[in-house]
Design a protein around this motif. Structure first.
Motif, PDB file in Angstrom:
ATOM      1  N   GLU A  79     -10.733 -30.091  87.850  1.00 60.76           N
ATOM      2  CA  GLU A  79     -11.322 -28.726  87.953  1.00 60.76           C
ATOM      3  C   GLU A  79     -10.194 -27.820  88.439  1.00 60.76           C
ATOM      4  N   ASN A  80      -9.258 -28.194  89.188  1.00 56.70           N
ATOM      5  CA  ASN A  80      -8.313 -27.534  89.561  1.00 56.70           C
ATOM      6  C   ASN A  80      -7.405 -26.837  88.290  1.00 56.70           C
ATOM      7  N   GLN A  81      -7.147 -27.861  87.152  1.00 58.00           N
ATOM      8  CA  GLN A  81      -6.585 -27.760  86.114  1.00 58.00           C
ATOM      9  C   GLN A  81      -7.133 -26.620  85.247  1.00 58.00           C
ATOM     10  N   LYS A  82      -8.405 -26.809  85.218  1.00 59.53           N
ATOM     11  CA  LYS A  82      -9.203 -25.743  84.513  1.00 59.53           C
ATOM     12  C   LYS A  82      -8.867 -24.376  85.063  1.00 59.53           C
ATOM     13  N   GLN A  83      -8.969 -24.253  86.178  1.00 58.07           N
ATOM     14  CA  GLN A  83      -8.876 -23.047  86.982  1.00 58.07           C
ATOM     15  C   GLN A  83      -7.514 -22.336  86.515  1.00 58.07           C
ATOM     16  N   LEU A  84      -6.413 -23.225  86.708  1.00 55.97           N
ATOM     17  CA  LEU A  84      -4.961 -22.946  86.624  1.00 55.97           C
ATOM     18  C   LEU A  84      -5.125 -22.305  85.039  1.00 55.97           C
ATOM     19  N   ALA A  85      -5.502 -23.105  84.262  1.00 54.97           N
ATOM     20  CA  ALA A  85      -5.480 -22.756  82.732  1.00 54.97           C
ATOM     21  C   ALA A  85      -5.971 -21.178  82.477  1.00 54.97           C
ATOM     22  N   SER A  86      -7.197 -21.017  83.184  1.00 52.51           N
ATOM     23  CA  SER A  86      -7.797 -19.714  82.878  1.00 52.51           C
ATOM     24  C   SER A  86      -6.738 -18.708  83.489  1.00 52.51           C
ATOM     25  N   ASN A  87      -6.219 -18.976  84.843  1.00 51.90           N
ATOM     26  CA  ASN A  87      -5.498 -17.969  85.364  1.00 51.90           C
ATOM     27  C   ASN A  87      -4.003 -17.999  84.723  1.00 51.90           C
ATOM     28  N   ALA A  88      -3.658 -18.908  83.999  1.00 50.72           N
ATOM     29  CA  ALA A  88      -2.434 -19.001  83.221  1.00 50.72           C
ATOM     30  C   ALA A  88      -2.445 -17.935  81.920  1.00 50.72           C
ATOM     31  N   ALA A  89      -3.963 -18.114  81.268  1.00 48.11           N
ATOM     32  CA  ALA A  89      -4.221 -17.308  80.268  1.00 48.11           C
ATOM     33  C   ALA A  89      -4.059 -16.066  80.332  1.00 48.11           C
ATOM     34  N   ALA A  90      -4.683 -15.766  81.593  1.00 47.77           N
ATOM     35  CA  ALA A  90      -4.704 -14.309  81.828  1.00 47.77           C
ATOM     36  C   ALA A  90      -3.358 -13.716  82.316  1.00 47.77           C
ATOM     37  N   GLN A  91      -2.603 -14.511  83.053  1.00 50.64           N
ATOM     38  CA  GLN A  91      -1.171 -14.078  83.381  1.00 50.64           C
ATOM     39  C   GLN A  91      -0.342 -13.806  82.065  1.00 50.64           C
ATOM     40  N   ALA A  92      -0.574 -14.887  81.020  1.00 51.21           N
ATOM     41  CA  ALA A  92       0.293 -14.763  79.800  1.00 51.21           C
ATOM     42  C   ALA A  92      -0.341 -13.387  79.092  1.00 51.21           C
ATOM     43  N   ALA A  93      -1.550 -13.003  79.007  1.00 52.94           N
ATOM     44  CA  ALA A  93      -1.894 -12.013  78.401  1.00 52.94           C
ATOM     45  C   ALA A  93      -1.418 -10.599  78.973  1.00 52.94           C
ATOM     46  N   ALA A  94      -1.150 -10.783  80.371  1.00 47.63           N
ATOM     47  CA  ALA A  94      -0.680  -9.603  80.991  1.00 47.63           C
ATOM     48  C   ALA A  94       0.902  -9.415  80.455  1.00 47.63           C
ATOM     49  N   ALA A  95       1.473 -10.371  80.436  1.00 45.18           N
ATOM     50  CA  ALA A  95       2.714 -10.679  80.285  1.00 45.18           C
ATOM     51  C   ALA A  95       3.321  -9.897  78.888  1.00 45.18           C
ATOM     52  N   LEU A  96       1.963  -9.797  77.898  1.00 48.75           N
ATOM     53  CA  LEU A  96       2.448  -9.290  76.758  1.00 48.75           C
ATOM     54  C   LEU A  96       2.559  -7.499  76.813  1.00 48.75           C
ATOM     55  N   ASN A  97       2.279  -6.830  77.975  1.00 48.54           N
ATOM     56  CA  ASN A  97       2.355  -5.746  78.050  1.00 48.54           C
ATOM     57  C   ASN A  97       3.750  -5.323  78.983  1.00 48.54           C
ATOM     58  N   GLN A  98       4.511  -6.402  79.342  1.00 50.66           N
ATOM     59  CA  GLN A  98       5.498  -6.256  80.318  1.00 50.66           C
ATOM     60  C   GLN A  98       6.610  -6.225  79.603  1.00 50.66           C
ATOM     61  N   THR A  99       7.753  -5.428  80.012  1.00 48.51           N
ATOM     62  CA  THR A  99       9.066  -5.436  79.302  1.00 48.51           C
ATOM     63  C   THR A  99      10.117  -5.596  80.463  1.00 48.51           C
TER      64      THR A  99
END
Length: 515
Positions: free
Chosen positions: A250-270
């Protein structure tokens, strides 16, 4: 004379009696099968020792009591039927006695049925990839020994060349089925404590299983000569009690969800050049230096140099393409599933500006994502762990995010576009089991060529791709692929390999399925 024979027999039998305590003897392991293998090993050892005592005892007795100095005269006889029957029948009976327990153990070792958990193990030069079929996530496990230890710059650690950044985590008291395959050359997944050693062959699936009794950390290695860094491909398995394993999942699934959100946010970072170079060096040392060397000079005749190379000094899009998609027919593998868009941007920036290349180019995560959207698969959206060994409770381990990075759209795609995209998705997500030619592996994975699924009702085809099939290795791709990717791969499967149904499936069909 009898005293000498007794002493000889005692000396001969001492090693097997004390074998359990000898450091060079086979270990008993932590599974029922490993215990049975150990018991079989000891049984055969005792039989061999008993044969040795009888044979050498008879020889020594004959040499001492029937020597010429005592006046012994050799018997004169030929073609004794009794002797011939005896020396044929006795070894035959001994072999039968050895074969019965050996056969029972081998049959038990090859029975992966009724598993509680299925994990696909994929070897590649030089790392392992683990897919948890029942939980729809996976991750790469890479050597964590620092380069400074490998190069002798600092003292070797306790687990030198036997530590990884992410452990394979398994539960106790559950039957775990392993599906072994490879991305490139032949590897072999070997954990002595489990009595599991199975080759991972490219284009084939081998099966193995285990049920572990004791929690703990168990180590193994690739047991096949798979290339220059064969010794840098360890296996570390962390076994947890059942309740702790369920919490870890369950922890890995939550981490995966968080990581996907972080990666999506990273697309707007320079990121600045300094930030990209710092992160890029870490990624390069962890994922690229084994082949291209820390100084970028490669290995002449084996791995090309990156210093002053046409790739690192040429167009950025070609550089991105080879890092994302690899190069067929070479050891250059595709990193689009192994690294995040940010990590690929950083390592490409590093390679274009390190070792005197000094192009001045900076690549951002948005550039990597845009490159994927223009025809090549986008980089995975998860975040990888650090270069050093990370506690499992803190590691981010999901690498199976959807291939499609573009926003969902209802715009229909042409048959040619669906087939092209579907082939990409199929080769990335389906070919390991069903094979590139759709022929499957008889007895393990069904063929798609002419199959009732691929040529039958579209609704049934969509259902098994989206939801998987319980009790088999067919996992649910509904949470792993976008609607457009599912539509494309179903279209591809229904029209490739002479299936030729003429059906085309759109993203709207996928979204409406089951409503």
């Amino acid at each position: 004379m009898k005293q000498w024979l007794y002493c000889f027999a005692a000396a001969f039998m001492a090693p097997p009696i004390l074998a359990a305590d000898m450091p060079l003897n086979m270990t008993q392991g932590v599974t029922e099968i490993s215990g049975r293998v150990y018991g079989l090993h000891m049984t055969i050892l005792y039989i061999c020792c008993a044969i040795g005592v009888v044979v050498f005892g008879a020889m020594i007795y004959a040499m001492i009591n029937h020597r010429k100095s005592k006046g012994a005269v050799a018997a004169q006889f030929h073609e004794s039927t009794k002797v011939e029957i005896a020396w044929t029948l006795v070894p035959f009976l001994i072999l039968i006695a050895m074969a019965i327990p050996a056969t029972k153990t081998l049959i038990a070792m090859e029975d992966p049925s009724n598993a509680d958990l299925t994990i696909k193990v994929t070897g590649s030069q030089w790392k392992w990839h683990y897919d948890y079929f029942d939980h729809d996530f996976g991750f790469y496990s890479i050597l964590a020994t620092p380069r400074s230890q490998i190069e002798g710059a600092e003292a070797k650690g306790d687990h030198y060349l036997l530590e990884v950044d992410k452990h394979l985590v398994l539960p106790t008291n559950r039957k775990v089925r392993f599906l072994m395959t490879s991305d490139d050359v032949i590897h072999s997944w070997w954990v002595p404590a489990f009595a599991v050693k199975k080759d991972a062959n490219p284009g084939f699936i081998n099966e193995a299983w285990t049920r572990i009794d004791k929690p703990g950390i168990y180590r193994g290695q690739c047991a096949e000569l798979c290339g220059k860094d064969h010794g840098f491909m360890p296996i570390v398995v962390e076994v947890l009690p059942e309740a702790e394993f369920d919490a870890w999942v369950e922890n890995q699934k939550q981490l995966a969800s968080n990581a996907a959100a972080q990666a999506a946010a990273a697309l707007n970072q320079t990121l600045s050049m300094e930030e990209l170079m710092a992160q890029g060096e870490k990624v390069y040392m962890a994922s690229c230096a084994a082949c291209h060397q820390p100084n970028g000079m490669g290995l002449p005749g084996v791995f090309p140099a990156l210093k002053d190379s046409a790739i690192a000094m040429g167009p950025v899009d070609k550089h991105l393409d080879i890092v994302l998609n690899g190069k067929a027919g070479t050891a250059m593998q595709a990193f689009n599933k192994q690294l995040s868009a940010t990590e690929i941007a950083a390592v490409v920036t590093y390679e274009r500006n390190a070792w005197g290349n000094s192009t001045g180019d900076t690549v951002q995560a948005s550039d990597v994502n845009a490159h994927g959207s223009n025809g090549a698969p986008a980089a995975q959206t998860e975040m990888q762990g650090t270069d050093q060994a990370t506690p499992v409770s803190e590691a981010v381990t999901s690498t199976e995010a959807p291939l499609a990075a573009e926003p969902a759209t209802d715009e229909p795609m042409s048959m040619d576009a669906l087939m092209a995209r579907g082939e990409q998705v199929y080769m990335a997500s389906c070919a390991a089991c069903h094979q590139a030619n759709g022929a499957g592996l008889p007895g393990a994975f069904p063929a798609l060529t002419g199959s009732p699924i691929a040529t039958g009702p579209i609704a049934n085809h969509l259902d098994i791709v989206i939801h998987g099939k319980a009790g088999t290795a067919m996992q649910a791709f509904g949470s792993m692929l976008s609607a457009r990717d599912i539509a494309a791969v179903v279209t591809y499967e229904r029209n490739a390999w002479d299936n030729n149904t003429g059906d085309s499936v759109q993203a709207t069909d996928v979204n409406n399925h089951g409503k």
